[in-house]
Enzyme design. Structure first.
Site, mmCIF file in Angstrom:
data_model
loop_
_atom_site.group_PDB
_atom_site.id
_atom_site.type_symbol
_atom_site.label_atom_id
_atom_site.label_comp_id
_atom_site.label_asym_id
_atom_site.label_seq_id
_atom_site.Cartn_x
_atom_site.Cartn_y
_atom_site.Cartn_z
ATOM 1 N N VAL A 100 0.880 -1.165 0.000
ATOM 2 C CA VAL A 100 0.000 0.000 0.000
ATOM 3 C C VAL A 100 0.920 1.219 0.000
ATOM 4 C CG1 VAL A 100 -1.659 1.335 1.381
ATOM 5 C CG2 VAL A 100 -1.921 -1.152 1.189
ATOM 6 N N CYS A 101 0.575 2.229 -0.775
ATOM 7 C CA CYS A 101 1.295 3.518 -0.758
ATOM 8 C C CYS A 101 2.783 3.295 -1.088
ATOM 9 C CB CYS A 101 1.071 4.175 0.609
ATOM 10 S SG CYS A 101 1.368 5.958 0.676
#
Lengths: 230, 230
Positions: A100-101
């Site tokens: 994520v991210c």
């Protein structure tokens, strides 16, 4: 059979990158979610939130899913041999290799995104090709067994997509309803695609140093890795 | 002047009810976000996540914002005199009295929702009138200085709405963009209003015991409070 999901819980992570998917994934049947770090001492997020790891990386069972969240602490790990070796090893055998991210940058540093389509926080997309990844815009990008989510809040969408893969769509739908995931972003400006260009310019300016820092950090990490392979 | 925001961090909370708003609110200027509990020992969420409180309720500064998240642990606090007294006292003087998910039931038990429009997780809306609150459907419901959010993930929308109130809309917009809050719920079924009625029936059935338990719990708490005022 228990599905083992490992989320890397490291100092300086952005806690919502991890706590969003965690809230979804711990609801899956026959699943154990591990919060992985070198020790079991409390880890502080980039905002100072203290979170407790559950499993040491040197004693974790073989993982079915590896997930790396983002956050500024990611930079300090880009040359951490122990973490990169752990990610490379688990990434090799896991059924799903995910982030994520800016967690994607750590997957990249561990050599896990070469030739794969991937995404990260919108501000850092330009760094993905440095690892041989193919940047792709998308809230959640799936390429073979790599699943990468966009910035921070994309972790919830990511978690639900992964839940459907692991436990079936009906189960994932039940979680989406149970978590009342019917979002109403108050200002409809959560991506440069839909935001006022003036707002985008202001936020980009405030993040400019960080982009430069991360770029230098990636370049240095790649150099170190390359020379260690001579 | 520092704005003091207090989020109640109690055993058995649903961690995303708290970590969602926290990720937004810690980004506000001149703001201190307190994670409040009776002691500073690690608190476990209903999913087993260990989180560290920052401030004891008996030593917290006067709060500008009180926020109570939800989670099954809320039931154990419905007759906790220390917590109810704390919420009643801070709720009286705070500029904003707020909740996410079933945190609204604790506000209600502390007498803070009487005559106010409010919301909670969709499955528990029917309990709000027991406290004299007026249930209102909505992701985030604002009535005078009460701000209540819907279930779990509504905490992010709540946090952004509160950020705009405290620091101005431009600031909140910057946070929405920084957190890439451009959600794409994979199954578009996050509320009974939009979900397949069969899915709603299945999830309601799986939550039925909890509704009955919570109803009994609220009734008992109200009885105790009433008799203590005799």
């Amino acid at each position: 059979m228990t599905t083992h999901i490992g989320l890397l819980l490291y100092p300086g992570l952005t806690q919502l990158d991890l706590t969003g998917p965690y809230e979804v994934l711990h609801r899956l049947p026959s699943t154990e979610v591990h919060l992985l770090w070198k020790t079991l001492e409390i880890v502080e997020s980039d905002s100072g939130l203290g979170l407790r790891p559950t499993t040491r990386i040197d004693s974790c069972p073989p993982l079915d899913v590896v997930m790396v969240p983002g956050g500024f602490g990611q930079m300090a790990l880009m040359e951490d041999a122990e973490i990169l070796a752990f990610l490379a090893r688990e990434g090799e055998r896991a059924a799903w290799v995910t982030s994520v991210c800016t967690g994607a940058l750590l997957l990249g540093a561990a050599g896990l995104l070469r030739g794969y389509e991937a995404t990260t926080h919108w501000h850092y997309q330009s760094l993905l090709p440095m690892f041989g990844a193919i940047p792709k815009e998308g809230r959640v990008v799936v390429d073979r067994n790599r699943i990468t989510g966009g910035g921070v809040t994309a972790g919830i969408d990511f978690g639900l997509r992964l839940a459907a893969i692991l436990a079936g769509e009906e189960h994932a739908k039940g979680i989406e309803l149970g978590l009342e995931y019917d979002p109403e972003p108050p200002f409809r400006c959560g991506h440069p695609r839909i935001a006022d260009p003036k707002l985008v310019a202001a936020v980009e300016a405030s993040f400019a140093d960080r982009l430069a820092e991360r770029q230098a950090n990636v370049a240095k990490a790649l150099e170190t890795t390359a020379s260690s392979h001579v």
